[in-house]
Design a protein around this motif. Structure first.
Motif, short mmCIF file in Angstrom:
data_model
loop_
_atom_site.label_atom_id
_atom_site.label_comp_id
_atom_site.label_asym_id
_atom_site.label_seq_id
_atom_site.Cartn_x
_atom_site.Cartn_y
_atom_site.Cartn_z
N SER A 94 0.83 -1.36 0.05
CA SER A 94 0.07 -0.06 -0.06
C SER A 94 0.78 1.28 0.01
CB SER A 94 -1.07 -0.20 1.22
OG SER A 94 -1.75 1.23 1.11
N ARG A 95 0.66 2.15 -0.96
CA ARG A 95 1.10 3.48 -1.00
C ARG A 95 2.58 3.36 -1.91
NH1 ARG A 95 0.12 7.56 4.20
NH2 ARG A 95 -2.00 7.28 4.24
N ALA A 96 3.02 2.34 -1.79
CA ALA A 96 4.48 1.95 -2.46
C ALA A 96 4.43 2.80 -4.02
CB ALA A 96 5.10 0.91 -2.51
N VAL A 97 5.33 3.19 -4.17
CA VAL A 97 5.70 3.78 -5.77
C VAL A 97 6.99 3.38 -6.32
CG1 VAL A 97 3.86 5.72 -5.35
CG2 VAL A 97 6.40 6.01 -5.13
N THR A 109 17.71 15.51 -17.07
CA THR A 109 16.62 14.07 -16.47
C THR A 109 15.55 14.67 -15.36
OG1 THR A 109 18.34 12.68 -17.22
CG2 THR A 109 16.61 11.93 -15.76
N VAL A 110 14.40 14.35 -15.48
CA VAL A 110 13.46 14.51 -14.56
C VAL A 110 12.76 13.07 -13.98
CG1 VAL A 110 12.86 16.99 -14.96
CG2 VAL A 110 11.53 15.03 -16.07
N ARG A 111 12.21 13.03 -13.03
CA ARG A 111 11.46 11.82 -12.61
C ARG A 111 9.95 12.15 -12.02
NH1 ARG A 111 14.88 9.13 -7.99
NH2 ARG A 111 16.53 9.20 -9.32
N VAL A 112 9.15 11.23 -12.24
CA VAL A 112 7.85 11.20 -11.62
C VAL A 112 7.59 9.77 -10.76
CG1 VAL A 112 6.69 12.58 -13.45
CG2 VAL A 112 6.95 9.80 -13.77
N TYR A 113 6.79 9.87 -10.07
CA TYR A 113 6.60 8.83 -8.88
C TYR A 113 5.09 8.11 -9.19
CZ TYR A 113 10.76 10.38 -6.66
OH TYR A 113 12.19 10.59 -6.46
N GLY A 114 4.88 6.92 -9.33
CA GLY A 114 3.80 6.28 -9.52
C GLY A 114 3.78 4.92 -9.50
N ARG A 115 3.01 4.21 -10.58
CA ARG A 115 2.81 2.84 -11.12
C ARG A 115 2.34 2.88 -12.32
NH1 ARG A 115 0.06 -0.69 -6.26
NH2 ARG A 115 1.43 0.40 -4.29
N PRO A 116 3.20 1.66 -13.26
CA PRO A 116 2.90 1.52 -14.21
C PRO A 116 1.37 0.78 -14.38
CG PRO A 116 5.00 0.27 -13.54
CD PRO A 116 4.47 1.10 -12.51
#
Length: 294
Positions: A94-97, A109-116
């Protein structure tokens, strides 16, 4: 420090794709930021009444294709991407990205957090030639694009004649002012406020961190021993206050809601306060500069 990507390259869970790799990317749709509104019709009258608006994440869609020469190679390249896209390391927590890194033309380079999410074959008519078209979606936890390099500042309570703690002292103790020092300034070079992660290290009672200009302050009404730490994570996918033994300290938090304690754009003077007769406690503030576009 993470390895800088080439332009038009992406990385997920250690797998590189995009330019100069077996899986190419034709186009990226950054999607719109989902918005939850509190709008309501005016009762018994024309017009609308506006309530509170909230921004959610976005769905980033990638048009991909396997740049190989045989059906077997296409299957291998597709399978490698499918494996990381399943996100097995986070999908059961739960909540892990997980982190999707990207580099657009002319930028860092930039990054985003989430899930495929979706990965769908768009066409397999040229599979014999090693080409399979794919569409892949990545759901972000929030709307920001974050700098690839994390920043940090460390603050201490120093028992010396120039300020800080004197022994004996009268609590509460305060950090001595370090005029114009980088150690007391946090600079978010992005165009959007960002979310800090704050670590208190004991021994200390009632540790707090404050944005000096606005007076916004987070305090933990607790005592940390010399071997204890507490981490306040304000990021949207976390919003936790945890001691190093896993105990939640959310009930001991005082100050603004974690969703409101953002690090503004530009430079912010930060202060660390608490009660520590030893002068050995510390506060570390981590953040990534945040941008509205990649």
């Amino acid at each position: 420090m993470p390895t800088e990507l080439q332009e038009r390259q992406f990385e997920l869970s250690g797998l590189l794709f995009g330019d100069l790799t077996p899986v190419q990317c034709d186009d990226v749709d950054l999607g719109d930021v989902a918005r939850r509104t509190g709008d309501a019709d005016s009762p018994g009258a024309d017009g609308q009444q506006f309530g509170l608006d909230y921004h959610d994440g976005r769905v980033i869609s990638l048009d991909l294709w396997t740049d190989t020469t045989t059906a077997a190679d296409a299957r291998s390249a597709w399978g490698a991407l499918r494996t990381v896209w399943s996100a097995d390391q986070v999908r059961g927590v739960s909540r892990a990205v997980t982190t999707l890194r990207m580099r657009m033309p002319g930028t860092d380079t930039v990054r985003v957090y989430g899930r495929p999410r979706r990965m769908t074959p768009a066409s397999q008519r040229m599979r014999d030639a090693g080409i399979v078209d794919l569409v892949a979606d990545f759901q972000t936890a929030d709307r920001g694009f974050y700098a690839d390099v994390e920043q940090e500042r460390t603050l201490t309570l120093l028992p010396n004649l120039s300020g800080g703690l004197m022994v004996p002292f009268t609590p509460p103790a305060t950090l001595n002012a370090i005029s114009n020092s980088d150690s007391t300034m946090a600079t978010n070079t992005g165009d959007t406020p960002t979310w800090p992660v704050i670590t208190f290290r004991g021994p200390i009672t009632n540790p707090s961190v404050e944005w000096v200009a606005t007076g916004s302050r987070l305090t933990l009404q607790t005592t940390l021993g010399a071997s204890q730490t507490a981490v306040i994570d304000t990021r949207p996918w976390a919003r936790t206050a945890l001691r190093n033994d896993g105990a939640s300290l959310a009930g001991q938090l005082r100050g603004p809601r974690l969703s409101e304690f953002t690090l503004p754009t530009g430079s912010t003077q930060i202060a660390f306060r608490g009660q520590d007769p030893t002068g050995t406690s510390s506060c570390v503030v981590h953040w990534r500069d945040c941008f509205s576009t990649p």
